[in-house]
Design an enzyme around this catalytic site. Structure first.
Site, PDB file in Angstrom:
ATOM      1  N   HIS A   1      11.327 -51.506 -35.407  1.00 47.72           N
ATOM      2  CA  HIS A   1      12.588 -52.238 -35.387  1.00 47.72           C
ATOM      3  C   HIS A   1      13.722 -51.283 -35.710  1.00 47.72           C
ATOM      4  O   HIS A   1      13.550 -50.387 -36.536  1.00 47.72           O
ATOM      5  CB  HIS A   1      12.561 -53.388 -36.420  1.00 47.72           C
ATOM      6  CG  HIS A   1      13.592 -54.417 -36.154  1.00 47.72           C
ATOM      7  ND1 HIS A   1      14.890 -54.275 -36.556  1.00 47.72           N
ATOM      8  CD2 HIS A   1      13.513 -55.610 -35.496  1.00 47.72           C
ATOM      9  CE1 HIS A   1      15.572 -55.344 -36.166  1.00 47.72           C
ATOM     10  NE2 HIS A   1      14.769 -56.157 -35.507  1.00 47.72           N
TER      11      HIS A   1
ATOM     12  N   ASP B   1       8.079 -60.445 -33.290  1.00 52.19           N
ATOM     13  CA  ASP B   1       7.341 -60.779 -32.067  1.00 52.19           C
ATOM     14  C   ASP B   1       5.831 -60.611 -32.196  1.00 52.19           C
ATOM     15  O   ASP B   1       5.086 -61.029 -31.318  1.00 52.19           O
ATOM     16  CB  ASP B   1       7.846 -59.904 -30.907  1.00 52.19           C
ATOM     17  CG  ASP B   1       9.273 -60.244 -30.551  1.00 52.19           C
ATOM     18  OD1 ASP B   1       9.568 -61.434 -30.441  1.00 52.19           O
ATOM     19  OD2 ASP B   1      10.089 -59.321 -30.392  1.00 52.19           O
TER      20      ASP B   1
END
Ligand code: ACO
Length: 437
Positions: free
Chosen positions: A308, A365
């Site tokens: 991320h 996710d």
């Protein structure tokens, strides 16, 4: 916003003083908005990884510590009795709704859950295998044709009305796109059902058999939507702000957000995760080979659901979703083998120096798809579900920008590195060997 000491930039014999702005948690930003005017210099920050593009009071993230708060409230506090509508209200209007505000907002959602029949008819002209994200973006944009009274929103009542239309209708559009892909008749919304139950009803009820949602599944869907509801200046939100900065309407801005979210490096990653897990399950590769491929710099493959831009620690949303998966499967009759594979991949990655050194952890996710599968939602609808969840965040960010009298059109600079000045050559005189791009 308080200002602290100045930053001093020295370039040759030029000395430029720049204000330093300080955020709520003491984070500091050098205000370079007058740098070009003062010095003739611009800053260079491709992909904006080191640039705060706005001041915002909506969402706070501490990526090193794995903290995420909506309007100051840690997301963990929304998990006990998850209520997506309450969170949507909080993000958009800045405070938790009281009973009257919540029931008024819920009523507005119920009143606006139908689509104009003109829009509904359009589903019949879309190929059965059309990607649902393409449908969603197009349909959100087309809402502008049917609600032209909201192309400009200058008062709070109109804003509430347009926000309610978008949040309510997005779920009807999503469910209808799924029904169309299955060749099933559309199931109209049931005004007696709450937001998430109604979405699942439109997705899965049959004309002769009502879909009955269990409390566990309803809570889990509320949770998924809540955890996706806002994430400050990510790619799709930045897109919504960019389009909105040109004073484009909320429908057009959110449709653009859907397009950005579709990308596999952003919201589309939840589909890639499941495809990766399925490939391992079907024997296409082992978990170890998957990790090796992700580390191989000559291979474009990535460990989807990992890494991320902001989190250099476990994404708090992934932590909550992992626990929710365990809870939901404890109540279901079946298990999902993909959950075991995901756990194994996580274990391998978190023990591997490549992932440790780069601080790559599971992101939102990684587990969301497994939870959506448990609800019967097909893989090609995962990113659509992400979009339903993210819509209140986009609306809140659009509103914050719209309400700020200092907002200007977003228009970055560039560093030009092309040819200096060329002469136009008529077609007949051009060399045939020139490459065509
Ligand atoms: N698998 C393997 N390597 C990775 C991964 C991954 N999932 N993520 C990052 N890396 C590596 C990069 O190759 C880079 O390695 P290097 O230093 O040797 O060049 C290093 O880690 C740093 O990564 P960046 O690409 O600089 O990270 P960036 O901030 O640009 O990208 C992103 C973040 C796009 C999320 C990236 O981690 C990624 O592609 N992850 C997989 C896709 C994904 O899960 N996306 C969803 C993100 S959450 C969301 O949008 C809702």
């Amino acid at each position: 916003m308080p200002e602290s000491a100045k930053a001093v930039l020295v370039v040759g014999d030029q000395r430029v003083e720049l204000p330093i702005l300080v955020g709520t948690h003491g984070e500091r930003a050098i205000d370079i908005s007058r740098l070009r005017e003062l010095s003739g210099l611009v800053t260079y920050d491709p992909s904006l990884a080191n640039t705060a593009i706005t001041q915002s009071a909506i969402t706070y993230i501490d990526g090193d510590q794995g903290i995420l708060r909506y309007r100051g409230i840690p997301i963990e506090q929304f998990t006990e009795k998850p209520n997506f509508i309450e969170v949507a209200y909080l993000l958009i209007f800045g405070h938790l709704p009281n009973k009257t505000e919540l029931s008024q907002f819920s009523e507005a959602l119920t009143e606006n859950e139908l689509l104009h029949e003109g829009l509904t008819q359009q589903f019949y002209h879309i190929p059965l295998d059309a990607p649902p994200m393409a449908i969603l973006s197009a349909m959100l944009s087309q809402l502008a044709c049917y609600h032209q009274e909201f192309l400009k929103v200058e008062d709070p009542e109109s804003f509430l009305a347009v926000a309610a239309r978008l949040i309510s209708k997005v779920r009807t559009i999503a469910a209808f796109s799924y029904r169309r892909s299955q060749g099933l008749p559309f199931i109209y919304p049931d005004p007696h059902l709450r937001y998430c139950a109604n979405f699942l009803h439109m997705m899965f009820s049959l004309p002769y058999k009502q879909y009955i949602v269990t409390p566990e599944i309803e809570d889990a869907l509320n949770l998924v939507f809540i955890l996706h509801a806002d994430h400050e200046q990510n790619c799709s939100t930045m897109t919504v702000r960019t389009v909105g900065s040109a004073k484009a309407n909320l429908f057009a801005s959110c449709a653009a957000g859907v397009s950005a979210l579709w990308g596999p490096l952003h919201g589309g990653a939840n589909v890639e995760v499941i495809q990766m897990l399925e490939r391992i399950y079907q024997g296409g590769m082992s978990a170890e080979e998957c990790i090796a491929a992700a580390k191989d710099k000559s291979n474009p493959f990535r460990l989807y659901g990992f890494g991320h831009r902001i989190y250099k620690n476990y994404d708090p949303r992934a932590k909550i979703l992992k626990q929710a998966c365990e809870r939901v499967f404890a109540n279901l009759q079946h298990k999902d083998p993909l959950l075991d594979i995901a756990r194994k991949l996580e274990e391998l990655a978190l023990a591997d120096p490549y992932f440790i050194e780069r601080k790559l952890y599971p992101n939102v996710d990684f587990y969301s798809g497994i939870l959506l599968r448990a609800m019967g939602i097909p893989t090609n609808m995962f990113t659509v579900c992400f979009a339903i969840g993210r819509l209140p965040g986009w609306i809140a960010q659009w509103k914050e920008q719209h309400d700020n009298p200092e907002s200007r059109i977003i228009r970055p600079r560039q560093l030009y590195i092309g040819l200096v000045e060329e002469k136009y050559v008529p077609l007949a005189e051009r060399q045939t060997s020139q490459r065509i791009f």
